[in-house]
Design an enzyme around this catalytic site. Structure first.
Site, short mmCIF file in Angstrom:
data_model
loop_
_atom_site.label_atom_id
_atom_site.label_comp_id
_atom_site.label_asym_id
_atom_site.label_seq_id
_atom_site.Cartn_x
_atom_site.Cartn_y
_atom_site.Cartn_z
N TYR A 155 0.85 -1.20 0.00
CA TYR A 155 0.00 0.00 0.00
C TYR A 155 0.88 1.26 0.00
O TYR A 155 0.46 2.32 -0.45
CB TYR A 155 -0.97 -0.02 1.19
CG TYR A 155 -2.18 0.85 0.96
CD1 TYR A 155 -3.01 0.66 -0.14
CD2 TYR A 155 -2.49 1.89 1.84
CE1 TYR A 155 -4.11 1.46 -0.37
CE2 TYR A 155 -3.60 2.70 1.62
CZ TYR A 155 -4.40 2.48 0.52
OH TYR A 155 -5.50 3.30 0.30
N LYS A 162 -3.65 8.24 3.30
CA LYS A 162 -4.96 7.97 3.92
C LYS A 162 -4.96 8.40 5.40
O LYS A 162 -6.00 8.80 5.92
CB LYS A 162 -5.33 6.49 3.80
CG LYS A 162 -5.62 6.05 2.35
CD LYS A 162 -6.77 6.79 1.70
CE LYS A 162 -7.20 6.16 0.38
NZ LYS A 162 -8.16 7.00 -0.37
P1 NAD Z 1 -12.10 3.88 -9.02
O1 NAD Z 1 -10.96 3.78 -9.97
O2 NAD Z 1 -13.41 3.35 -9.44
O3 NAD Z 1 -12.31 5.39 -8.54
C1 NAD Z 1 -11.24 6.30 -8.41
C2 NAD Z 1 -11.75 7.60 -8.97
O4 NAD Z 1 -10.78 8.63 -8.78
C3 NAD Z 1 -11.98 7.52 -10.50
O5 NAD Z 1 -13.31 7.83 -10.79
C4 NAD Z 1 -11.05 8.58 -11.05
O6 NAD Z 1 -11.57 9.26 -12.17
C5 NAD Z 1 -10.97 9.52 -9.85
N1 NAD Z 1 -9.85 10.47 -9.97
C6 NAD Z 1 -8.52 10.23 -10.04
N2 NAD Z 1 -7.84 11.38 -10.23
C7 NAD Z 1 -8.79 12.37 -10.26
C8 NAD Z 1 -8.74 13.78 -10.45
N3 NAD Z 1 -7.58 14.44 -10.67
N4 NAD Z 1 -9.90 14.49 -10.42
C9 NAD Z 1 -11.09 13.87 -10.22
N5 NAD Z 1 -11.21 12.53 -10.06
C10 NAD Z 1 -10.06 11.80 -10.08
O7 NAD Z 1 -11.59 3.15 -7.67
P2 NAD Z 1 -12.23 3.08 -6.20
O8 NAD Z 1 -11.59 1.90 -5.56
O9 NAD Z 1 -13.71 3.17 -6.27
O10 NAD Z 1 -11.60 4.36 -5.50
C11 NAD Z 1 -12.38 5.29 -4.81
C12 NAD Z 1 -11.76 5.63 -3.45
O11 NAD Z 1 -11.84 4.48 -2.62
C13 NAD Z 1 -10.29 6.01 -3.49
O12 NAD Z 1 -10.06 7.06 -2.58
C14 NAD Z 1 -9.60 4.75 -2.99
O13 NAD Z 1 -8.34 5.02 -2.40
C15 NAD Z 1 -10.61 4.30 -1.96
N6 NAD Z 1 -10.51 2.93 -1.50
C16 NAD Z 1 -10.49 1.90 -2.39
C17 NAD Z 1 -10.39 0.60 -1.92
C18 NAD Z 1 -10.32 -0.56 -2.87
O14 NAD Z 1 -9.84 -1.62 -2.47
N7 NAD Z 1 -10.77 -0.41 -4.10
C19 NAD Z 1 -10.34 0.34 -0.54
C20 NAD Z 1 -10.39 1.40 0.34
C21 NAD Z 1 -10.47 2.70 -0.14
#
Ligand code: NAD
Length: 254
Positions: A155, A162
């Site tokens: 990570y 985070k």
């Molecule tokens: P995802 O790829 O579906 O979503 C990530 C989003 O970030 C995308 O829609 C992308 O367009 C957007 N993004 C990136 N750069 C950007 C910018 N400059 N301006 C506007 N938007 C931007 O993936 P996800 O897993 O749904 O991620 C969403 C959140 O969840 C993130 O913060 C991620 O760290 C967090 N998260 C994910 C997980 C996992 O395992 N997938 C676990 C815990 C937390």
């Protein structure tokens, strides 16, 4: 139990139907919220617009948070269309690959700055823009991960990012409590999304999470959406500054 009827929700972070933001949008719509959904750029629009239309979104606008003029333009549209906003979902993160895949110690200054700006400071900027339109209170949600608290292999720099996100959640909650604006972070276990695919050995992380969680289940976007919808409701008005785990108990295991 609760309804979001008449509430106006801005959802930032839908890339496709696997996105955590999509799970939040779908659940909030199901509870009656009106939606504004953003897409990153022209390429993303092709995927996001049909999903947003399917959910009946009233506002579908571009937003790349690295372009501050787009943030202001988005809120101008929301002000003209709705005049208010009740719910903000910030579900975005970014880190340049070479910094994400390297040691935390080796993270470049530029990579660190970009990751913090897009993944953390953008949450503050969006809250600041939403605040004047949350005259009757509101809910701001972001999405964190357990790597903020403990060292999770691979990570890397997103752990400290985070941690910062969770800290700004608490400070913003303290600053906005008297306006009845709550600020909370959802913390799901790992799930296969596009952003997650950028993390090295992510499949191994998924397998380890399913093994370690007491439920042995990976988190689903619907479950995250359900919790987000509850937190956005009046029933949750006294919950703020929290980092809520939706991880099958993954984080309680030593
Ligand atoms: P995802 O790829 O579906 O979503 C990530 C989003 O970030 C995308 O829609 C992308 O367009 C957007 N993004 C990136 N750069 C950007 C910018 N400059 N301006 C506007 N938007 C931007 O993936 P996800 O897993 O749904 O991620 C969403 C959140 O969840 C993130 O913060 C991620 O760290 C967090 N998260 C994910 C997980 C996992 O395992 N997938 C676990 C815990 C937390």
């Amino acid at each position: 139990m609760f309804s979001l009827d008449g509430k106006k929700a801005l959802i930032v972070g839908v890339a496709n139907d696997q996105s955590i933001a999509y799970g939040c949008a779908a659940a909030m719509r199901a509870q009656g919220a009106d939606l504004a959904i953003t897409y990153l750029n022209d390429t993303a629009e092709k995927w996001v617009r049909p999903l947003a239309e399917e959910l009946g979104a009233e506002i579908i606008e571009p937003l790349d948070v690295s372009h501050p003029d787009q943030e202001a333009a988005l809120f101008d549209v929301i002000r003209e269309t709705w005049g208010q906003i009740d719910i903000l979902v910030h579900s975005i993160a970014f880190c340049p690959k070479q910094d994400l895949h390297g040691r935390v110690i080796d993270c470049s200054a530029q990579g660190f700055e970009l990751a913090m700006d897009i993944s953390v400071h953008s949450f503050l900027r969006l809250i600041r823009l939403a605040e004047p339109m949350m005259q009757h209170g509101g809910t701001c949600l972001t999405v964190s991960f357990y790597g903020s608290e403990e060292v999770v292999e691979d990570y890397n720099i997103m752990g400290p990012v985070k941690s910062a996100l969770e800290s700004v959640t608490r400070y913003a909650a303290a600053e906005l409590g008297d306006k009845r604006i709550s600020v909370n972070a959802l913390s799901p276990g790992p799930l296969a999304t596009r952003a997650a695919s950028g993390i090295a050995h992510f499949d191994a992380m998924l397998a380890a999470a399913a093994k370690r969680a007491p439920t042995h289940q990976l988190t689903r976007t619907e479950e995250i959406g359900a919790y987000a919808a509850f937190l956005a409701s009046d029933a949750a008005r006294n919950i703020t500054g929290a980092v809520v785990k939706i991880d099958g108990g993954y984080s309680i295991m030593g």
